[in-house]
Design a protein around this motif. Structure first.
Motif, PDB file in Angstrom:
ATOM      1  N   GLN A   2      39.581  61.360  25.461  1.00  0.00           N
ATOM      2  CA  GLN A   2      39.046  60.715  26.657  1.00  0.00           C
ATOM      3  C   GLN A   2      37.707  61.335  27.030  1.00  0.00           C
ATOM      4  OE1 GLN A   2      41.844  60.514  29.787  1.00  0.00           O
ATOM      5  NE2 GLN A   2      40.398  59.815  31.317  1.00  0.00           N
ATOM      6  N   GLY A   3      36.744  60.494  27.398  1.00  0.00           N
ATOM      7  CA  GLY A   3      35.422  60.983  27.748  1.00  0.00           C
ATOM      8  C   GLY A   3      34.523  61.150  26.558  1.00  0.00           C
ATOM      9  N   GLY A   4      34.932  60.620  25.405  1.00  0.00           N
ATOM     10  CA  GLY A   4      34.146  60.821  24.206  1.00  0.00           C
ATOM     11  C   GLY A   4      32.938  59.916  24.108  1.00  0.00           C
ATOM     12  N   SER A   5      32.969  58.761  24.761  1.00  0.00           N
ATOM     13  CA  SER A   5      31.847  57.833  24.696  1.00  0.00           C
ATOM     14  C   SER A   5      31.219  57.678  26.066  1.00  0.00           C
ATOM     15  CB  SER A   5      32.317  56.463  24.187  1.00  0.00           C
ATOM     16  OG  SER A   5      33.198  55.874  25.120  1.00  0.00           O
ATOM     17  N   ARG A   6      29.974  57.313  26.077  1.00  0.00           N
ATOM     18  CA  ARG A   6      29.226  57.206  27.312  1.00  0.00           C
ATOM     19  C   ARG A   6      29.569  55.910  28.033  1.00  0.00           C
ATOM     20  NH1 ARG A   6      26.739  60.370  30.992  1.00  0.00           N
ATOM     21  NH2 ARG A   6      25.266  59.160  32.206  1.00  0.00           N
TER      22      ARG A   6
ATOM     23  N   ASP B 210      36.455  62.428  46.445  1.00  0.00           N
ATOM     24  CA  ASP B 210      37.320  62.348  45.267  1.00  0.00           C
ATOM     25  C   ASP B 210      37.974  60.974  45.190  1.00  0.00           C
ATOM     26  OD1 ASP B 210      38.417  63.248  42.959  1.00  0.00           O
ATOM     27  OD2 ASP B 210      39.828  64.655  43.877  1.00  0.00           O
ATOM     28  N   GLU B 211      38.478  60.641  44.012  1.00  0.00           N
ATOM     29  CA  GLU B 211      39.181  59.366  43.763  1.00  0.00           C
ATOM     30  C   GLU B 211      38.304  58.154  44.095  1.00  0.00           C
ATOM     31  OE1 GLU B 211      41.870  59.601  42.242  1.00  0.00           O
ATOM     32  OE2 GLU B 211      42.842  61.486  42.785  1.00  0.00           O
ATOM     33  N   ILE B 212      37.022  58.251  43.792  1.00  0.00           N
ATOM     34  CA  ILE B 212      36.121  57.145  44.108  1.00  0.00           C
ATOM     35  C   ILE B 212      36.476  55.897  43.302  1.00  0.00           C
ATOM     36  CG2 ILE B 212      34.383  57.714  42.360  1.00  0.00           C
ATOM     37  CD1 ILE B 212      33.589  56.627  45.957  1.00  0.00           C
ATOM     38  N   ASP B 213      37.123  56.082  42.156  1.00  0.00           N
ATOM     39  CA  ASP B 213      37.494  54.929  41.329  1.00  0.00           C
ATOM     40  C   ASP B 213      38.644  54.141  41.925  1.00  0.00           C
ATOM     41  OD1 ASP B 213      38.925  57.334  40.800  1.00  0.00           O
ATOM     42  OD2 ASP B 213      39.875  56.357  39.085  1.00  0.00           O
ATOM     43  N   LYS B 214      39.383  54.745  42.892  1.00  0.00           N
ATOM     44  CA  LYS B 214      40.528  54.052  43.479  1.00  0.00           C
ATOM     45  C   LYS B 214      40.115  53.030  44.527  1.00  0.00           C
ATOM     46  CE  LYS B 214      43.365  56.641  41.104  1.00  0.00           C
ATOM     47  NZ  LYS B 214      42.411  57.551  40.448  1.00  0.00           N
ATOM     48  N   ILE B 215      38.836  52.978  44.881  1.00  0.00           N
ATOM     49  CA  ILE B 215      38.380  51.968  45.844  1.00  0.00           C
ATOM     50  C   ILE B 215      37.548  50.905  45.134  1.00  0.00           C
ATOM     51  CG2 ILE B 215      38.442  53.537  47.814  1.00  0.00           C
ATOM     52  CD1 ILE B 215      35.396  53.785  47.594  1.00  0.00           C
ATOM     53  N   ALA B 216      37.817  50.706  43.852  1.00  0.00           N
ATOM     54  CA  ALA B 216      37.138  49.646  43.115  1.00  0.00           C
ATOM     55  C   ALA B 216      37.550  48.290  43.667  1.00  0.00           C
ATOM     56  CB  ALA B 216      37.468  49.745  41.627  1.00  0.00           C
ATOM     57  N   ARG B 217      36.670  47.309  43.523  1.00  0.00           N
ATOM     58  CA  ARG B 217      36.952  45.956  44.000  1.00  0.00           C
ATOM     59  C   ARG B 217      38.118  45.359  43.218  1.00  0.00           C
ATOM     60  NH1 ARG B 217      32.749  43.459  42.092  1.00  0.00           N
ATOM     61  NH2 ARG B 217      31.326  43.587  43.852  1.00  0.00           N
ATOM     62  N   ARG B 218      39.077  44.798  43.934  1.00  0.00           N
ATOM     63  CA  ARG B 218      40.186  44.108  43.286  1.00  0.00           C
ATOM     64  C   ARG B 218      39.917  42.615  43.293  1.00  0.00           C
ATOM     65  NH1 ARG B 218      41.423  49.031  46.179  1.00  0.00           N
ATOM     66  NH2 ARG B 218      42.899  50.173  44.895  1.00  0.00           N
ATOM     67  N   SER B 219      40.122  41.999  42.176  1.00  0.00           N
ATOM     68  CA  SER B 219      39.916  40.539  42.095  1.00  0.00           C
ATOM     69  C   SER B 219      41.242  39.858  42.378  1.00  0.00           C
ATOM     70  CB  SER B 219      39.401  40.156  40.708  1.00  0.00           C
ATOM     71  OG  SER B 219      40.275  40.624  39.713  1.00  0.00           O
ATOM     72  N   GLY B 220      41.359  39.306  43.575  1.00  0.00           N
ATOM     73  CA  GLY B 220      42.598  38.644  43.958  1.00  0.00           C
ATOM     74  C   GLY B 220      43.734  39.640  44.000  1.00  0.00           C
ATOM     75  N   SER B 221      44.863  39.282  43.424  1.00  0.00           N
ATOM     76  CA  SER B 221      46.012  40.177  43.417  1.00  0.00           C
ATOM     77  C   SER B 221      46.299  40.687  42.015  1.00  0.00           C
ATOM     78  CB  SER B 221      47.244  39.437  43.952  1.00  0.00           C
ATOM     79  OG  SER B 221      47.487  38.286  43.170  1.00  0.00           O
ATOM     80  N   SER B 222      45.285  40.686  41.160  1.00  0.00           N
ATOM     81  CA  SER B 222      45.520  41.014  39.759  1.00  0.00           C
ATOM     82  C   SER B 222      45.814  42.491  39.542  1.00  0.00           C
ATOM     83  CB  SER B 222      44.296  40.617  38.919  1.00  0.00           C
ATOM     84  OG  SER B 222      43.152  41.325  39.374  1.00  0.00           O
TER      85      SER B 222
ATOM     86  N   LEU C 227      27.535  61.209  40.663  1.00  0.00           N
ATOM     87  CA  LEU C 227      28.819  60.596  40.315  1.00  0.00           C
ATOM     88  C   LEU C 227      29.357  61.330  39.094  1.00  0.00           C
ATOM     89  CD1 LEU C 227      31.037  58.450  40.530  1.00  0.00           C
ATOM     90  CD2 LEU C 227      29.601  56.945  39.122  1.00  0.00           C
ATOM     91  N   LEU C 228      30.483  62.032  39.275  1.00  0.00           N
ATOM     92  CA  LEU C 228      31.121  62.760  38.184  1.00  0.00           C
ATOM     93  C   LEU C 228      32.298  61.943  37.675  1.00  0.00           C
ATOM     94  CD1 LEU C 228      31.187  66.393  39.692  1.00  0.00           C
ATOM     95  CD2 LEU C 228      29.384  65.280  38.368  1.00  0.00           C
ATOM     96  N   MET C 229      32.312  61.667  36.381  1.00  0.00           N
ATOM     97  CA  MET C 229      33.386  60.881  35.773  1.00  0.00           C
ATOM     98  C   MET C 229      34.030  61.706  34.672  1.00  0.00           C
ATOM     99  SD  MET C 229      31.263  57.308  35.437  1.00  0.00           S
ATOM    100  CE  MET C 229      29.847  58.164  34.735  1.00  0.00           C
ATOM    101  N   GLY C 230      35.346  61.760  34.687  1.00  0.00           N
ATOM    102  CA  GLY C 230      36.019  62.526  33.652  1.00  0.00           C
ATOM    103  C   GLY C 230      37.508  62.598  33.897  1.00  0.00           C
ATOM    104  N   PRO C 231      38.278  63.000  32.896  1.00  0.00           N
ATOM    105  CA  PRO C 231      39.737  63.066  33.036  1.00  0.00           C
ATOM    106  C   PRO C 231      40.155  64.126  34.035  1.00  0.00           C
ATOM    107  CG  PRO C 231      39.029  64.072  30.971  1.00  0.00           C
ATOM    108  CD  PRO C 231      37.818  63.423  31.565  1.00  0.00           C
TER     109      PRO C 231
ATOM    110  N   THR D  67      40.591  56.063  34.961  1.00  0.00           N
ATOM    111  CA  THR D  67      41.600  56.100  33.904  1.00  0.00           C
ATOM    112  C   THR D  67      41.799  54.732  33.268  1.00  0.00           C
ATOM    113  OG1 THR D  67      42.689  57.819  35.204  1.00  0.00           O
ATOM    114  CG2 THR D  67      43.930  56.880  33.365  1.00  0.00           C
ATOM    115  N   ASP D  68      41.878  53.694  34.090  1.00  0.00           N
ATOM    116  CA  ASP D  68      42.108  52.349  33.556  1.00  0.00           C
ATOM    117  C   ASP D  68      40.993  51.935  32.614  1.00  0.00           C
ATOM    118  OD1 ASP D  68      44.284  52.372  35.196  1.00  0.00           O
ATOM    119  OD2 ASP D  68      43.336  51.226  36.802  1.00  0.00           O
ATOM    120  N   LEU D  69      39.763  52.314  32.946  1.00  0.00           N
ATOM    121  CA  LEU D  69      38.624  51.950  32.106  1.00  0.00           C
ATOM    122  C   LEU D  69      38.707  52.664  30.766  1.00  0.00           C
ATOM    123  CD1 LEU D  69      36.021  50.396  31.831  1.00  0.00           C
ATOM    124  CD2 LEU D  69      34.834  52.264  32.971  1.00  0.00           C
TER     125      LEU D  69
END
Length: 388
Positions: free
Chosen positions: A256-260, A165-177, A97-101, A236-238
């Protein structure tokens, strides 16, 4: 309905069946793939140092990420070799899992890794997939695209690399928030659940025709146990949420990406804990500095500066890109937070007139300095402001 018989496939594909079809559990077409795939007898295990040195030639910066990817790829190759020899192995899959800007080199690392290992490689976008039973692509189509890239060789497919790619875009959505999608999350948690069986390693039925994946008649059986999955996302949202928590002096200057990132934060973001458990190697890439972006332009064997020089040389024009011009391109990319991905589009804008007039200026030398570059970039700024 079961898999098609050999007679029906032979009549449908008269050009012939793959040589390994009788021994395999699935049947498939023969054909030549775009990438040369090594035969079983010349398969060899590269050391982490060899993999790292290759990546280091083409990927600027991200030392920790390159070392982690090299180690994971080495473990992956050792696992394949042991399984081919019929020996039992305790080695688990080393999916990443690669995370970064954006523009930090996630896709670039994966693509160069696949070129070194000479295995089939495909890039897929997680946002195109939906939960089974809904309109959209099922996750099995990922393996179908890899099968197509390997020339429909099942043996080559089962040791290929899939970059999601874009694995973060399939995160679980809580309701319609988050997106207004409601409680039925067909493009988020459902896709994560479907990915679990692929990442863990199962024998799945894969459609032969990628463009008609809804056709359930033509498929082959593929074992995903030795397919290396590399997932990537910006989250990005995180990052934005973490920046907002920083109050006081120094908050604005945080990169961005400065902390673990911790697994707990990713779970709270909406990623399934089961999915993260199947991505044991989690690498965080940082934002590239100005000096690293300058090296991206000039240092690698396939750098953009060398590419544009060669393109103009074919028209008989010598291109001289001075350091001041390149520094201004880098500064523009940093100001707009475009990363390395945006360098090509910026250079295209700067050299637009030069490329257009090149065939008419055969035998000349074109010098691009800081003043010329900044004049072009200022016009680009004005156009962007007018659009707003």
């Amino acid at each position: 309905m079961g898999p098609p018989s050999r007679d029906s496939l032979q009549s449908r594909y008269p050009e012939g069946m793959p040589k390994d079809a009788p021994e395999r559990k699935g049947l498939g077409m023969s054909g030549g793939g775009a990438r040369r795939v090594p035969r079983q007898e010349d398969f060899h295990v590269l050391t982490p140092r060899q993999i790292y040195e290759h990546l280091d030639r083409y990927v600027i910066g991200q030392e920790a990420a390159k070392r982690a990817v090299a180690t994971a790829a080495h473990q992956h190759l050792k696992r394949i070799e042991q399984r081919r020899q019929g020996a039992k192995t305790l080695l688990r899959k080393t999916n990443l899992l690669l995370m970064g800007p954006t523009g930090s080199g996630k896709t670039h690392i994966a693509r160069n890794l696949a070129e070194l290992l000479e295995v089939p490689f495909t890039v897929v976008d997680a946002t195109e997939y939906t939960e089974a039973g809904y309109y959209g692509k099922d996750v099995e189509v990922m393996v179908a695209e890899l099968l197509f890239k390997s020339g429909h060789s099942i043996d080559a497919t089962e040791r290929g690399i899939i970059f999601i790619d874009e694995i973060d875009k399939i995160a679980r959505r809580s309701g319609s928030s988050r997106t207004g999608a409601g409680s039925r999350d067909i493009g988020g948690e459902g896709v994560q659940q479907a990915l679990l069986k692929l990442l863990e390693g199962r024998e799945i039925f894969v459609p032969l025709n990628v463009t008609q994946h809804w056709n359930k008649h033509d498929f082959v059986q593929v074992d995903t146990s030795d397919i290396l999955f590399i997932c990537a996302g910006t989250f990005t949202d995180l990052h934005q949420a973490q920046v907002d928590k920083q109050v006081g002096f120094g908050a604005e200057g945080r990169r961005q990406g400065g902390s673990r990132l911790r697994v707990k934060e990713l779970v709270e973001y909406g990623m399934l804990a089961e999915l993260l458990g199947r991505l044991p190697v989690q690498v965080q890439l940082r934002e590239l500095s100005a000096e690293e972006l300058y090296q991206v332009l000039t240092a690698p064997p396939d750098s953009l500066v060398k590419e544009y020089r060669e393109a103009l040389k074919l028209d008989g024009v010598e291109l001289e890109l001075r350091e001041g011009a390149l520094r201004s391109v880098v500064q523009y990319a940093i100001d707009k937070r475009l990363g390395a991905r945006g360098l090509r589009s910026i250079l295209e804008e700067v050299l637009a007139d030069v490329l257009f007039e090149a065939p008419e200026r055969r035998g000349q030398t074109v010098v691009v300095d800081r003043a010329f570059c900044e004049a072009r970039l200022s016009k680009l700024d004005g156009a962007a402001l007018r659009e707003e």
